[in-house]
Design a protein around this motif. Sequence first.
Motif, PDB file in Angstrom:
ATOM      1  N   TYR A  20       1.078  -1.191   0.061  1.00 20.66           N
ATOM      2  CA  TYR A  20      -0.556   0.121  -0.190  1.00 20.66           C
ATOM      3  C   TYR A  20       0.564   1.362   0.102  1.00 20.66           C
ATOM      4  O   TYR A  20       0.331   2.226  -0.541  1.00 20.66           O
ATOM      5  CB  TYR A  20      -0.651   0.321   0.915  1.00 20.66           C
ATOM      6  CG  TYR A  20      -1.527  -0.931   1.415  1.00 20.66           C
ATOM      7  CD1 TYR A  20      -3.342  -1.478   0.583  1.00 20.66           C
ATOM      8  CD2 TYR A  20      -1.849  -2.730   1.645  1.00 20.66           C
ATOM      9  CE1 TYR A  20      -4.061  -1.850   0.941  1.00 20.66           C
ATOM     10  CE2 TYR A  20      -2.302  -3.605   1.963  1.00 20.66           C
ATOM     11  CZ  TYR A  20      -4.072  -3.121   1.346  1.00 20.66           C
ATOM     12  OH  TYR A  20      -4.122  -4.543   1.480  1.00 20.66           O
ATOM     13  N   PRO A 217      -6.361  -1.191   4.573  1.00 18.88           N
ATOM     14  CA  PRO A 217      -6.024   0.509   3.345  1.00 18.88           C
ATOM     15  C   PRO A 217      -6.624   1.535   4.105  1.00 18.88           C
ATOM     16  O   PRO A 217      -6.574   2.409   3.061  1.00 18.88           O
ATOM     17  CB  PRO A 217      -7.352  -0.802   2.125  1.00 18.88           C
ATOM     18  CG  PRO A 217      -6.882  -1.809   3.197  1.00 18.88           C
ATOM     19  CD  PRO A 217      -6.865  -1.706   4.195  1.00 18.88           C
ATOM     20  N   SER A 218      -7.291   1.695   4.622  1.00 16.54           N
ATOM     21  CA  SER A 218      -7.981   3.213   4.529  1.00 16.54           C
ATOM     22  C   SER A 218      -6.649   3.397   5.955  1.00 16.54           C
ATOM     23  O   SER A 218      -6.787   5.092   5.965  1.00 16.54           O
ATOM     24  CB  SER A 218      -9.456   2.747   5.186  1.00 16.54           C
ATOM     25  OG  SER A 218     -10.208   2.621   4.615  1.00 16.54           O
ATOM     26  N   THR A 221      -3.957   4.766   3.284  1.00 11.66           N
ATOM     27  CA  THR A 221      -4.244   5.635   2.615  1.00 11.66           C
ATOM     28  C   THR A 221      -4.699   7.174   3.419  1.00 11.66           C
ATOM     29  O   THR A 221      -4.005   8.497   2.847  1.00 11.66           O
ATOM     30  CB  THR A 221      -5.592   5.661   2.189  1.00 11.66           C
ATOM     31  OG1 THR A 221      -6.366   4.247   1.155  1.00 11.66           O
ATOM     32  CG2 THR A 221      -6.515   6.585   1.063  1.00 11.66           C
ATOM     33  N   ASP A 222      -4.706   7.308   4.725  1.00 10.30           N
ATOM     34  CA  ASP A 222      -4.715   8.511   5.032  1.00 10.30           C
ATOM     35  C   ASP A 222      -3.126   8.849   5.703  1.00 10.30           C
ATOM     36  O   ASP A 222      -3.288   9.466   5.466  1.00 10.30           O
ATOM     37  CB  ASP A 222      -5.780   8.061   6.172  1.00 10.30           C
ATOM     38  CG  ASP A 222      -7.243   8.486   5.848  1.00 10.30           C
ATOM     39  OD1 ASP A 222      -7.973   8.351   5.109  1.00 10.30           O
ATOM     40  OD2 ASP A 222      -8.232   7.295   7.431  1.00 10.30           O
ATOM     41  N   SER A 224      -0.778   8.451   4.218  1.00 10.05           N
ATOM     42  CA  SER A 224      -0.176   8.184   3.152  1.00 10.05           C
ATOM     43  C   SER A 224      -0.799  10.053   2.945  1.00 10.05           C
ATOM     44  O   SER A 224       0.284  10.585   2.799  1.00 10.05           O
ATOM     45  CB  SER A 224      -0.692   7.547   2.099  1.00 10.05           C
ATOM     46  OG  SER A 224      -0.124   6.536   1.918  1.00 10.05           O
TER      47      SER A 224
END
Length: 235
Positions: A20, A217-218, A221-222, A224
């Motif tokens: 990810y 994944p969530s 994402t945050d 990153s």
Amino acid sequence: MFTIPYAGADAMMFAPWLEYLPDSVELTAVRLPGRGARTGEVSLTDPAQLSAMVAELVLESDDGRPYVFFGHSIGAMIAFDTVRELRRCGHAMPALLAVSAVPPPQGGAFARACRPILVSDQPWRQLGLTDLLPPEVFRDQGAMTAFGPPMMADLLLALQHRYVHEPPLDCALSVFGARDDTLVAVESLSNWQEQTTRPMRLRTYPGGHLYVHEALPSLLTDLSADLRTTVGAFS
């Protein structure tokens, strides 16, 4: 990015993160004594000794690039103490300190939460591990021998942690947590703001104390997005 795992876990818990994270992020999963490739070593239960060890790793790895920390649960407590130790050494602050599933250190809330787990006859259930791992793992003596002692050592580490007031850190701070965490009250997470001179980012997800696996994944994402903002290392 230096990552520190939760109680009893090995650095390999961060292996899925490589799928990810952007290629511009070099992941360094900290291997703590007593687990994984360092199973033969004695687990450390002295918070000051452990944070000094991780700080030394950062100092030895310094090549001038920005660096960040992510820690989950007890790993977050270690990350926070390590950043303070680096400041005492006069080292540059991380571009970002990201802490997950841990209450702010002031007040000793985390040690209070860990105390009943340490004396429980079902510590795995209280940590949420029985929902995360298949039942056969808990019947495997080898698996329990590898996982149990370092987990107990980490709980002792938390019990021995004593917060000493110091000025807030001058670095970006991201705080992550789970809405159904029975160990860390989600409403307490906003009090991390006292530990930084900058605006704090707070995000919560469905799940319990080990939400970090199901919500990966969530979460990444945050995380990153916060790296793009604070480090600007990738677009």
